[in-house]
Structure formats: structure tokens, C-alpha cells
Design a protein around this motif. Sequence first.
Motif, PDB file in Angstrom:
ATOM      1  N   ILE A 222       0.837  -1.201   0.000  1.00 42.57           N
ATOM      2  CA  ILE A 222       0.000   0.000   0.000  1.00 42.57           C
ATOM      3  C   ILE A 222       0.873   1.252   0.000  1.00 42.57           C
ATOM      4  O   ILE A 222       0.635   2.206  -0.756  1.00 42.57           O
ATOM      5  N   VAL A 228      -3.292   2.760  -4.738  1.00 39.01           N
ATOM      6  CA  VAL A 228      -3.928   2.052  -3.629  1.00 39.01           C
ATOM      7  C   VAL A 228      -3.885   2.895  -2.352  1.00 39.01           C
ATOM      8  O   VAL A 228      -4.871   2.968  -1.615  1.00 39.01           O
ATOM      9  N   LEU A 231      -6.571   5.446  -2.508  1.00 41.97           N
ATOM     10  CA  LEU A 231      -7.916   4.915  -2.311  1.00 41.97           C
ATOM     11  C   LEU A 231      -8.274   4.861  -0.832  1.00 41.97           C
ATOM     12  O   LEU A 231      -9.422   5.093  -0.451  1.00 41.97           O
ATOM     13  N   LEU A 232      -7.295   4.544   0.006  1.00 36.71           N
ATOM     14  CA  LEU A 232      -7.550   4.535   1.440  1.00 36.71           C
ATOM     15  C   LEU A 232      -7.598   5.957   1.996  1.00 36.71           C
ATOM     16  O   LEU A 232      -8.438   6.273   2.842  1.00 36.71           O
ATOM     17  N   ARG A 335     -13.924   2.869  -5.791  1.00 33.78           N
ATOM     18  CA  ARG A 335     -12.792   2.543  -4.914  1.00 33.78           C
ATOM     19  C   ARG A 335     -12.559   1.035  -4.854  1.00 33.78           C
ATOM     20  O   ARG A 335     -11.425   0.557  -4.932  1.00 33.78           O
ATOM     21  N   ARG A 336     -13.647   0.287  -4.693  1.00 35.17           N
ATOM     22  CA  ARG A 336     -13.511  -1.170  -4.637  1.00 35.17           C
ATOM     23  C   ARG A 336     -12.934  -1.713  -5.943  1.00 35.17           C
ATOM     24  O   ARG A 336     -12.047  -2.574  -5.938  1.00 35.17           O
ATOM     25  N   LEU A 339      -9.248  -0.707  -6.318  1.00 34.40           N
ATOM     26  CA  LEU A 339      -8.437  -1.451  -5.349  1.00 34.40           C
ATOM     27  C   LEU A 339      -8.157  -2.861  -5.854  1.00 34.40           C
ATOM     28  O   LEU A 339      -7.020  -3.342  -5.815  1.00 34.40           O
ATOM     29  N   GLN A 340      -9.193  -3.531  -6.353  1.00 32.10           N
ATOM     30  CA  GLN A 340      -9.015  -4.899  -6.830  1.00 32.10           C
ATOM     31  C   GLN A 340      -8.272  -4.947  -8.151  1.00 32.10           C
ATOM     32  O   GLN A 340      -7.577  -5.917  -8.450  1.00 32.10           O
ATOM     33  N   THR A 343      -4.418  -4.324  -7.291  1.00 30.93           N
ATOM     34  CA  THR A 343      -3.829  -5.229  -6.299  1.00 30.93           C
ATOM     35  C   THR A 343      -3.696  -6.626  -6.893  1.00 30.93           C
ATOM     36  O   THR A 343      -4.671  -7.172  -7.409  1.00 30.93           O
ATOM     37  N   VAL A 351      -4.839  -6.574   1.446  1.00 28.31           N
ATOM     38  CA  VAL A 351      -5.138  -5.195   1.076  1.00 28.31           C
ATOM     39  C   VAL A 351      -6.634  -4.912   1.235  1.00 28.31           C
ATOM     40  O   VAL A 351      -7.033  -3.863   1.761  1.00 28.31           O
ATOM     41  N   TRP A 355      -8.539  -2.209   3.788  1.00 34.06           N
ATOM     42  CA  TRP A 355      -9.498  -1.230   3.284  1.00 34.06           C
ATOM     43  C   TRP A 355     -10.813  -1.321   4.062  1.00 34.06           C
ATOM     44  O   TRP A 355     -11.382  -0.309   4.474  1.00 34.06           O
TER      45      TRP A 355
END
Length: 419
Positions: A222, A228, A231-232, A335-336, A339-340, A343, A351, A355
Motif C-alpha cells: 500500500i 492504492v 484509495l484509502l 474505490r472497490r 483497489l481490486q 492489487t 489489502v 481497506w
Amino acid sequence: MRLGELVIDIEPLRRSGAFRRVFAAQTLSVIGASLTNVGINLQVYQLTKSSLQVGLVGLVFGATLLAGLIAGGVLADRSDRRKVILGSRAGTALILTGLAVNAALPAPSLGFVYVAALFAGGIAGLGGSALMAAIPALSGPKLVAAAGALITVTSQFGAMVGPALAGLVASGPGIAFCFALDAAGYVVGLTLLWFLPAMPPGESSDTAQHPLRSLADGFKFIKGNQVVAGLLLIDMWAVVFAMPYALFPQLGTEVFHGGPTAVGLLYTAPAVGAFLGALTSGWTGRIKHTGRALIAAVLLWGLAITGFGLSGQLWLGLTFLALAGLGDTISEILRRALLQHYTPDRLQGRVGSLWLAQATGGTAIGNAEAGVVSRLLGGSAAVVTGGLVCVAGVVMMAVAMPKFREASLRTPSADELKV
């Protein structure tokens, strides 16, 4: 963009029988969760006549949920994700059965409710991390945005109809029946998910690594990936500084002068907007500039919360809250998906769990922060200030993090790049 492209994309349901099973099981789960949440709150209050005890039970569940999410992320990257999902579902069904039996006793045990909350939170965390990590493989990597939207729409549907259904069941057949129905839903869901394919860790997974070192690798990834990390971070601006839900009872009474009815509408309005946002999310998987769209969605949340704080009239406040809910849902879907997408599969569990843990903990911190600022500035001023801080933070991120701003689902995924 054509009108048809705005409607929620159901392609994952068409293409993947495994994802259809997950979608059906998740729909049962979110409705059942409302039955159990309302049932536990009512039962604890009936036993103790104390709102503090109600809050403490929620705190026990929340604390073990966070621990379960983090541990579940490590486990999901080291084990067969199907087995983790099934095991957590079976454990939850047993706990719910115990709650139903306890509630049916002439003198239900408060201690058992606390123990059930302790284990239920941890088990929910384990299963939640594994399920999130499994979604890209079940839906297909090109459909992660559409799959996320479908999962989100089940959550929003549950948020709208679940509490009302729980109230009817609790006032009719009783609290024990709330738990029993949720347990039955988990058994049905477990049956559906039994037919998921095996999802063992890949050859690149560090299954022999110490769990703490494995978790540290998740943090390291991260830290080294601007997309990534962004995104957090962008979610923190929204949930920590612009989360007004804890102020709704005060605002509904003192600002909108509507009493409990107005408070209920304030809590309902974001869910209605979020549900509409999910239903019109078909474009999220097709847009070229995903990062920019995400930034715009979080800005919509911040600006709408600011408008809510300035509104002064109930109908206008509800409109702003519905817009905020719409922006929040679009933000969650994007965001989901990002993220996927960014990652690699070997890190999806860790990760994704971080999240989820950040989102859960950030919301709790945000509600507490809103309460503190409200004591200092007043309810409406606290909402306006939080919304403006959110907007300012997101603008700074957009300027300072160009890789995050230019993130796109159209680029090769992390696994395609062998990150």
C-alpha cells in the motif's frame, strides 16, 4: 453515453454462476443482518433498560470485527478462500441459532449476548475479507466494477427494508424469531456457496511466511503504490471529517424541529440516494478516467454534506443527504474496483481487509469527531466545517497525487503486469 448504459450492469450475474450464488447469499445476509442488529439492540435494552449497554455490545462486536478483518486478510491469502467463506458462514449460523434459543428462554442471558457479539464480530471479519478477495476471480477481472455495484446494491437494499422488517418481526413473532430467520438465511446461503469452486492460494503466495510478516507486506504494498494508498486516504477525508450521522438526532430536533419522524427521515435519505446511485452505476465500469470520476464522487459527498449543514429546511436537507448517498455509493463502487484492479491476487485478502478495516474504523472515528466539534461549534456548523474540510482534502489529493488522479480500469491489471 446512452441511457441504457446508465442502468446497473448485471453482466457478472449473466456470465458467472458462482457470482450469482454469492449475490443471492449476500442479499439474504444483509437483510438478516438488520434483523439481528435490531433484535440484539431491543433485547439488550429490554434486559437492562440502558442505552450504554446497547452501545457496549456494539463496541464488542465492532472491536472483534476489526481484528477479524485484519486476520482474515492474511488467512484469505494463505488458504482456500472458499473454505474460509464456508467456515465463517457456518460459524455465524451456529451463533445466530444460539441467540434465538437464548432469546426464547424465560430469562435470556445478557452474558451470552456479549459472548455471541464477541465471536460473531471476529467470524464476520474473517469471512468478509475472504469474500471480498474472491470477487475478482468469481466475476472476472474485467467486471470488478459491475460486481462491486451489485454487491453494493444489496447492502443499500438491506439498509432500506431491513430495519422496518426487523421491527415488524420483533413486534410480532418476537426477537427470537429475528435471530432464527437470520440463521435460516445463513443456512440457505451456506448451501448456495457450497458449490463455489476451490480458490487455493497461487504459487506466488507466501504461505510459509509468518502471519505478521505477511501483514507487513500488505502495508508495504500500500505504501509503495500511490493509487492504492490514495484509495484509502480519500475515504478518510470523507468518513472522518464529513460523517454527520451521529448528529442526526440533534439536528432533527433542534434545527428541523421534526422530532423522531424527522430523525428517521434523515437516516433514510442517504440510503435512498445510495440505492439510486447503485441502480444507475452501469457507466462506472466503462468510463476511461476512473480516478477522476472517483474524485468527483467524493467531492459530491463533501459538497452535499456542506449543503445539508446550510439547508435549514427539512426537504432541502433530505435532498442534499440523498445526493450525498449517491456520491458515496459511486465512490464505494469505484474505490472497490480500483483497489481490486491495482492489487495482485496474492495480496487481495490483506489489502482488501485493511481497506474494510479502515472504512469501519474511520466511520466510528468520524461520528465521534462530529460529536466533539458539535459541542464546540454547534450541530449545523460542525456539519458545514466537516464538509468543507473534506472538499479541501480531496482537492489537495487530486493535485498532489497524479498517479491516483489518472488511475483507470482500462489499464492492465496488477496481475497482468505481474506486480
